[in-house]
Write an enzyme that holds these catalytic residues in place. Structure first.
Site, PDB file in Angstrom:
ATOM      1  N   LYS A  52      43.278  31.200  32.408  1.00  0.00           N
ATOM      2  CA  LYS A  52      42.111  30.753  33.178  1.00  0.00           C
ATOM      3  C   LYS A  52      41.126  30.057  32.245  1.00  0.00           C
ATOM      4  O   LYS A  52      40.922  30.492  31.110  1.00  0.00           O
ATOM      5  CB  LYS A  52      41.450  31.970  33.853  1.00  0.00           C
ATOM      6  CG  LYS A  52      40.359  31.607  34.862  1.00  0.00           C
ATOM      7  CD  LYS A  52      39.828  32.866  35.559  1.00  0.00           C
ATOM      8  CE  LYS A  52      38.744  32.556  36.577  1.00  0.00           C
ATOM      9  NZ  LYS A  52      38.238  33.771  37.251  1.00  0.00           N
ATOM     10  N   SER A  95      38.125  38.329  41.845  1.00  0.00           N
ATOM     11  CA  SER A  95      38.620  37.014  41.450  1.00  0.00           C
ATOM     12  C   SER A  95      40.059  36.971  40.937  1.00  0.00           C
ATOM     13  O   SER A  95      40.618  35.892  40.758  1.00  0.00           O
ATOM     14  CB  SER A  95      37.702  36.411  40.393  1.00  0.00           C
ATOM     15  OG  SER A  95      36.538  35.905  41.007  1.00  0.00           O
ATOM     16  N   SER A 130      37.982  33.598  42.200  1.00  0.00           N
ATOM     17  CA  SER A 130      37.878  32.374  41.442  1.00  0.00           C
ATOM     18  C   SER A 130      39.104  32.028  40.600  1.00  0.00           C
ATOM     19  O   SER A 130      39.256  30.887  40.189  1.00  0.00           O
ATOM     20  CB  SER A 130      36.666  32.470  40.529  1.00  0.00           C
ATOM     21  OG  SER A 130      36.854  33.496  39.569  1.00  0.00           O
TER      22      SER A 130
END
Lengths: 95, 486, 480
Positions: free
Chosen positions: B79, B178, B154
């Protein structure tokens, strides 16, 4: 609670974020809705409850006072949008 | 050998037994990432050269016996809020568009030491603020199961990359769901460890008291295998726990006999809960009961209060954490300003997207003079209440089972039009972060439109292995996690 | 109307740890800009603070020395504001639960009175960076070497009524920190900084007037001047029918005036909240007991001992004991040469004179007690006279230790002349050459003997033993 325009402008100023009139109105509407929703916490009786910032009761996570090598200055400055060989650069802070 | 449908452990095993080279595995992953990206926009940066150079080296180290991790040589996606030395780390924001960290996050050092190879940095909501991965400065990520739908957020890029089979496994971060929610939307497995189990050093902070790094993979075993690599106390993170679980992978036996699982009735009474999601997650509980677990209804009476408490705490911390992005030390600086204060304003107004600005303003508000006690301090008291309730439940149960999200993935654009609805979609995930608990989302079926549904298992503090154990047991009895997005 | 001055002090003291409060970078003063920096102290994304153990120890020991209650459980908070000297745009400090509270300092004033200053609290925090301003262009260059250097902030109650109290308080804080060895407290280098909150009120009133806060005062002398200026300004303002506005004012040393800072900087809303990245700190009873057990003797106890055991006057004792560096030199020298009176003489006349004349701090003294003691013994043995001694002492004081005392005396031929024959010979020649002066002496103007002493010393290059010279002169002048 209702969020007034002045309050939106005040927190925007504290946050160093510039909003034009349309954005202030938009933020005002959205913040009012969310803050209004946050207000349901008032239904909860929390008298006598200690506010909890750390979820686990750990303490005294300490480091020994031993010097570690600093980073090369070039690495410290490398990502700065503006810098000299020695330092960062900002507009003058004194008259 | 095609790695596309192999788990990380299978790829690692194939590399070790010589039927696959590291370079072959990494090349396949890089090629898949590039072709997948055209459809899903899951990657912000693909690091082909660096990954291939590393593959070469790791291959030699495996051959000479100096790398023995079960995941040595396995490609991984990261990420883009996890700092990677020399590889730009953007947090999907314009303000960090060209930011190249000068240090590696602790998890990156650990992955490298184990011989795992980062193939790219994956897309996300800007600064991890969002539940759809649409607020990225680099464009929305799309759900591989239906490109018109969001992948969740996210960590949407990480979940989409694993679901689209371009990444064998990925690292995400979870502040209010997330990791788990995108895993649910994308039909993959996402694990959020106990707060303090994985070092946050190098994770660009959204809400420091809630953030935790964790894996998104094809199954629970892969998640356990990578936890063996990334978990552990870190001198660079004072909130990392001194004693964390070990031998995650070795602990997986598939035995859940006698495990006590509670199902909160409030979750199923929630008006926003989709009927199919309700049915499929309850069926998952039945599967575990058949395997020997004791499943009972319980009460989590604070459900109405978790979203407000979460958004107060998260935005307050975020408003402070994101103040450092001011156009002085790194990142974007506006071209047009007069004087210092104007430099700050112009830079931050142009550098941050709308959702980020909104959360900064909210956070500034709840901390500001005159409102602190009514909002921030109140939320910290509610946090204490939530922890107290969880403690009560966990004195009698080992796990809590509930839906990960109230619905399956919404259409692109739908959530941004109604932000309040988007915030409410975090209702089943945020309390886990508030209380610092471990939680996992695993695939448990599909809705009528064929979109994946995820069920969430929540454990007690440091009960990470129990969570993974139950997920593993479930996945031994089902094959939802093996289904592929078409 | 007669006005009374009411002041409170906020004193920042940099702790003399080797590393910064939250990272391993060196705290050394004076490095090239941005060379004592790492991702943590420059606030790079993803970095986290880890508290330096030594900071807690130094802080708690300071709290105990200032008679504070030490909170057995304390936490850190973030103070949020944007300024380029702050890399994270927040300063990690302590607001809600500081480590020390409710202390006090007793001051001895010149008129013999004592006065007690209460301490509201002491908290730990990190220092900010330094801003270097371009002298010609419109740019400022942040240097983050100082960013993250540990500080304690000592917040007093508004208990000061006079400038003398303020100076006595700061002197005492500096002395205590020196004895604890936790800070060098150099105002000139910024390792000790004082903000003065000042208000006026009619004498006899017990309500507080509106206060202003003065910042940027970096010497004791500047503090005296700033207080005098601000008091005058407020009195003039009020007597003119005006009103004091609560604001922060910057002391400008070159203009000798205070100036209001822009109103923006006054209206601050720091949005303090608990620092989520740092777990709280617990102090155990054992630690407190240990810190108490290693607490050194402070200036007052020392001064009392100097009076009772070493026979010094109270004034001299106070001056020598106030500074750890003076006291160490004094005690160290006395321990070797066993002559407190003689050491006191050279400390009070020579050492203090040089410090004052050269604008040096006691901490700058390089003179070793061993050299000092050897010097005292040589003077006492009569090998050099006191006058020559001053020259030798000066050379020794400014030289690198260890000082080659014997070598210096030999090289400069300073050994005292105590040879009766040589002195007699010199004096007889002088008597012969100055019959008029001899006449005056013999007619009763005995003061003229001073002329002969001076001339004898001059002939013998100042090295003659004054006692011998006097004795010989008396003998010779009274003969015949």
């Amino acid at each position: 609670m209702e969020i007034k325009k002045e309050l939106v402008s005040y927190v925007a100023d504290l946050s160093r974020i510039r909003l034009d009139e349309t954005e202030v109105a938009e933020m005002q509407a959205q913040m009012s809705e969310i803050v209004g929703y946050m207000d349901i916490l008032n239904q909860l009786d929390t008298d006598g409850i200690e506010p909890m910032s750390h979820i686990f009761s750990i303490a005294n996570v300490l480091r020994d006072d031993v010097v570690q090598p600093s980073y090369p200055r070039a690495d410290i400055l490398r990502n700065a949008p503006e810098h000299t060989d020695e330092a960062f650069v900002v507009p003058k802070t004194v008259e | 050998m095609q790695i596309q449908n192999m788990t990380a452990l299978e790829v690692g095993a194939a590399i070790r037994n010589g039927s696959l080279t590291v370079t072959e595995a990494v090349t396949q992953a890089l090629d898949a990432a590039e072709s997948s990206n055209a459809r899903t926009n899951a990657y912000i940066t693909i690091c082909r050269e660096k990954a291939l150079a590393q593959a070469e080296q790791v291959g030699q180290q495996i051959a000479n016996g100096s790398l023995t991790s079960p995941l040595a040589g396995v490609p991984i996606a990261i990420k883009d809020n996890i700092c990677t030395k020399g590889v730009r780390t953007t947090c999907a924001s314009r303000i960090l568009e060209n930011f190249e960290p000068v240090y590696d996050a602790t998890v990156m050092q650990k992955l490298q030491a184990a011989g795992m190879i980062a193939i790219g940095k994956v897309n996300m909501d800007e600064f991890a603020m969002g539940s759809t991965s649409e607020t990225s400065y680099f464009g929305a990520t799309r759900n591989p199961w239906d490109l018109e739908k969001v992948p969740g957020g996210s960590s949407g890029g990480a979940a989409a990359a694993v679901a689209d089979r371009s990444a064998v496994i990925a690292l995400g971060s979870d502040t209010g769901g997330s990791i788990r929610q995108p895993a649910s939307y994308c039909g993959v497995t996402g694990f959020k460890p106990t707060y303090g189990t994985v070092s946050r050093s190098g994770l660009v902070a959204y809400a420091s008291s809630l953030d935790q790094i964790g894996p998104i993979g094809k199954d629970a075993a892969d998640c356990a295998a990578i936890m063996d690599i990334i978990a552990g106390s870190d001198p660079m993170d004072a909130t990392s726990l001194a004693e964390t679980p070990t031998e995650f992978l070795a602990g997986l036996t598939g035995d859940v006999k006698g495990l006590r699982i509670g199902i909160p009735s409030e979750c199923y009474a929630n008006a926003g809960l989709d009927a199919e999601v309700a049915a499929k997650t309850k069926a998952a509980a039945d599967t575990l009961a058949e395997a020997g677990a004791i499943v009972e209804e319980i009460s989590l009476p604070f459900l109405d209060y978790v979203i407000p408490a979460y958004y107060i705490i998260a935005t307050a911390e975020a408003s402070s954490n994101l103040s450092r992005f001011d156009g002085v030390k790194y990142g974007f600086r506006s071209n047009s300003y007069t004087g210092l204060t104007d430099l700050y304003r112009a830079t931050r107004s142009e550098g941050f997207g709308k959702e980020v600005k909104k959360r900064i303003l909210l956070g500034t508000f709840v901390l500001s003079s005159g409102y602190y006690d009514a909002y921030y301090r109140k939320a910290l008291k509610v946090k204490a209440l939530i922890k107290q309730k969880f403690d009560e439940v966990f004195s009698q149960y080992d796990l809590i089972l509930c839906p990960t999200a109230p619905t399956t993935a919404p259409a692109i654009g739908q959530s941004l039009a109604n932000p309040m609805a988007m915030y409410l979609s975090d209702i089943f995930t945020v309390s886990v972060n508030i209380a610092g608990l471990p939680g996992i989302s695993i695939p448990c079926g599909f809705d009528a439109a064929g979109m994946p549904i995820g069920v969430q298992l929540i454990g007690k503090p440091l009960g990470d292995k129990t969570v993974l154990q139950a997920a593993y047991a479930y996945q031994q009895r089902t094959d939802y996690h093996k289904q592929e997005a078409k | 109307m007669e006005w009374e001055l009411v002041m409170g002090l906020e004193v920042h003291i940099e702790l003399a740890t080797k590393t910064k409060i939250f990272c391993g970078c060196s705290t050394e003063f004076g490095g090239a800009p941005n060379t004592h920096c790492c991702p943590v102290c420059t606030g790079m994304p993803g970095t986290l603070p880890v508290l330096n153990r030594q900071v807690v120890e130094y802080a708690v020991r300071a709290g105990l020395a200032l008679n504070c209650d030490i909170n057995r459980y304390h936490k850190f908070d973030r103070k949020n504001y944007f300024y380029p000297d702050l890399t994270k745009a927040y300063q990690i400090s302590q607001l809600y639960l500081p480590f020390a509270q409710n202390g006090h300092v007793d001051l001895k004033l010149k008129n013999g009175d004592t006065s007690t200053i209460r301490i509201h609290e002491i908290h730990m925090e990190e220092d900010a960076g330094k801003l270097i301003h371009s002298s010609y262009g419109d740019e400022t260059y942040p240097d983050y070497n100082r960013c993250g250097v540990p500080l304690i902030e000592i917040v007093s109650e508004p208990d000061f009524r006079t400038t003398e109290e303020v100076i006595a308080y700061l002197t005492k804080l500096k002395s205590i920190c020196e004895y604890l060895d936790i800070s060098d407290c150099k105002m000139e280098e910024g390792s000790m900084r004082a903000d003065v909150n000042l208000s006026i009120r009619p004498k006899g009133s017990d309500t507080l007037g509106t206060r202003t806060e003065m910042k940027n005062i970096n010497s004791f002398k500047a503090i005296e001047r700033a207080i005098a200026y601000e008091t005058k300004r407020q009195i003039a303002l009020v007597e003119d029918g005006g009103r004091v506005v609560q604001e922060t004012r910057r002391w400008d040393e070159s203009k000798a005036q205070t100036f209001a800072m822009r109103s923006k900087e006054n209206a601050q809303d720091y949005r303090y909240f608990p620092e989520p990245d740092l777990p709280p700190v617990r102090i155990s009873e054992e630690e407190i007991a240990y810190y108490r057990s290693i607490c050194p003797e402070f200036a007052e106890q020392k001064a009392e001992r100097y009076v009772s055991e070493l026979g010094l006057s109270a004034e001299d004792a106070a001056i020598l004991a106030d500074s750890k560096y003076l006291a160490e030199l004094f005690e160290g020298t006395v321990a070797i040469c066993k002559d407190a009176a003689e050491v006191r003489y050279w400390m009070m006349t020579q050492v203090l004179y040089f410090l004052n004349e050269r604008n040096l701090q006691p901490a700058d003294i390089t003179l070793a007690a061993e050299d000092f003691a050897a010097f005292v013994q040589i003077v006492k043995a009569g090998r050099i006279n006191r006058q020559t001694g001053k020259t030798v002492f000066e050379a020794m004081f400014f030289a690198e230790a260890p000082f080659d005392l014997e070598g210096y005396i030999r090289e400069h031929d300073l050994e005292q002349v105590d040879d009766d024959a040589l002195i007699t010979e010199t004096i007889r020649a002088l008597i012969a050459a100055n019959p008029k002066a001899v006449e005056q002496y013999r007619s009763g103007q005995t003061k003229i003997v001073g002329f002969f002493v001076g001339q004898t010393m001059k002939q013998l290059k100042g090295k003659a033993n004054p006692a011998t010279v006097n004795a010989v002169l008396e003998r010779e002048l009274n003969q015949g």
